[in-house]
Motif scaffolding. Sequence first.
Motif, short mmCIF file in Angstrom:
data_model
loop_
_atom_site.label_atom_id
_atom_site.label_comp_id
_atom_site.label_asym_id
_atom_site.label_seq_id
_atom_site.Cartn_x
_atom_site.Cartn_y
_atom_site.Cartn_z
N ALA A 138 0.78 -1.21 0.13
CA ALA A 138 -0.01 -0.21 0.06
C ALA A 138 0.79 1.27 0.06
O ALA A 138 1.96 1.18 0.40
N ARG A 148 -2.24 10.44 1.51
CA ARG A 148 -2.87 10.72 0.17
C ARG A 148 -4.32 11.02 0.19
O ARG A 148 -4.81 11.45 1.50
N GLU A 155 -7.82 11.90 0.76
CA GLU A 155 -9.38 11.21 1.23
C GLU A 155 -10.51 11.87 0.55
O GLU A 155 -11.62 11.92 0.98
N LEU A 178 -11.10 11.50 -5.68
CA LEU A 178 -10.77 9.99 -6.01
C LEU A 178 -11.88 9.69 -7.09
O LEU A 178 -11.43 8.74 -7.79
N GLN A 198 -10.68 8.13 -10.59
CA GLN A 198 -10.95 6.79 -10.93
C GLN A 198 -11.67 6.88 -12.54
O GLN A 198 -11.34 5.96 -13.21
N GLU A 237 -3.73 10.82 -7.84
CA GLU A 237 -4.45 10.26 -6.46
C GLU A 237 -4.98 8.97 -6.56
O GLU A 237 -4.85 8.15 -5.43
N TYR A 238 -5.54 8.72 -7.65
CA TYR A 238 -6.50 7.40 -7.70
C TYR A 238 -5.31 6.45 -8.00
O TYR A 238 -5.22 5.20 -7.25
N LYS A 261 -2.42 6.20 -6.73
CA LYS A 261 -1.94 5.83 -5.34
C LYS A 261 -2.86 4.56 -4.61
O LYS A 261 -2.00 3.96 -3.76
N THR A 262 -3.97 4.37 -5.07
CA THR A 262 -4.88 3.34 -4.38
C THR A 262 -4.35 1.82 -4.79
O THR A 262 -5.06 0.93 -4.54
#
Length: 497
Positions: free
Chosen positions: A314, A319, A321, A326, A330, A492-493, A495-496
């Motif tokens: 992970a 990051r 939230e 997000l 996505q 940012e997405y 990173k998930t």
Amino acid sequence: MTTQHTEGPPEEGVRRWRRLKGGIAGALSALGVFLLLSSRYAPNRPVTYEGIEDHFKYGSIGGDNTENGLPLRVMQILPRMFHEHLQGGRDYTTFGFIQEPGRPMPVGFSIRRRGIDLVGLNCAVCHVGSVRASEDSAPVRYLGMPANTVDLQAYFEFLFRCAEDSRFTPDLVIDEVEKDGALFPPERLVYRGAVEEMRRGILRARDRLYVFTPLNPPFGPGRVDTFNPYKTNQFGEYYQGHLSAEERLGTVDFPSVWNQRPREGMHLHWDGDNTSVMERNVSAAFGAGATRADVDLPRIRRVKEWLDVLPPPAFPFKRSEDPAKLRQGQALYDAYCAGCHAIGGAGVGRVVPIEEIGTDEHRLNSYTTTLRQLQVRYDRGYDWEFRHFQKTNGYANQPLDGIWARAPYLHNGSVPTLWDLLTPAERRPTRFYRGHDVYDPVRVGFRVDVREVEGRRAFLFETSQPGNSSRGHTGARYGTELSDSDKWALIEYLKTL
């Protein structure tokens, strides 16, 4: 008158008995030494590890064989005896290897007992990475991550310089070894031959690699030429010390190796030249020094079964939230990335022609139809076979799981961060430092300005060098024309994942 004394039968019997008793004692002593050494040095016995993580880091895959394995105790004293060849370093961490406390050698080195303890390379030498938040913070290590700090070429160059040194003689090397503990007399005899054979073997390896390495830019940390060492080592008789200019440069970034089960059947390696995970792993074992007779299939399979289900790490930094950001990221990922890079996507694991992707062609050109034919012949009569190798016309789309930990990007590691990858190719950095582990959690990649960490200098990467181009993967379909706001949301997405 002189009286001559003649030895009688009793005295002769006593002398014979003494000689026999001495011979029996010598034989028993030799037998005792043999039994002692046999228990200490059982033939062809790799050190085994119960825990799978230790097995991955230190277990044998066959590279510690008698042909390519190097004496452990000699390897341990080389940095001390030939410290001037470390160019300011102290030990094998000079080359970016990870040294754990209490271990005889760094992560990525296995040990095998076969006459004397031998060491060789394994999977972890290329697939354990390091990340730290700043130059002063402690590193965190991730199994299965590309070995971003390891400079294999610099390590081998160190061995070459040691073997070329006039002090690399059995007497002087053994004297240095015995500073760490005396050898048994029989061990001394074994080590005398081992030191000389080690020197010859290293110089042979130098001559094979020098067929192409002096003509190419240095690998630098986190990179290796995948297949050209095959040509000069396993298939040297065919190539006879010559590689064509078109195929002699194939340097690539180390890949990640987690979450392998979904990758079965995908085109593997950067150019997609194989579709079997196990076959690719066996091929990598030969690159690490295993031979056809010694490649350790059960231990390689044990690693494979663990890597099949090893999850990507992970993202370890803060990051966003923000749900809206997000969702925005996505949606952009689904529109621009998922078709080629999401597991289950229509194009994931498929090869994109070089004319379409537009990235540096050198690695593609280094794998040839001739090499494929040689590989297919190489397996005859053995328990493994190379059935899935093929020559392709481009580079393979890979899943993006754990993408944050796989920087730098593109197959040759020529783009330092995700932000730069989303920048038009002509505006990407042309020079940056790599080989350290200081992370940039905003741009997602390693910082481009860090020149030194803990006394170890970073490597200046230049995209102008042959094989290092950062061109390609650019234009509207790749997201490089998005607005800055969209790019940050996409990052940012990512990173998930």
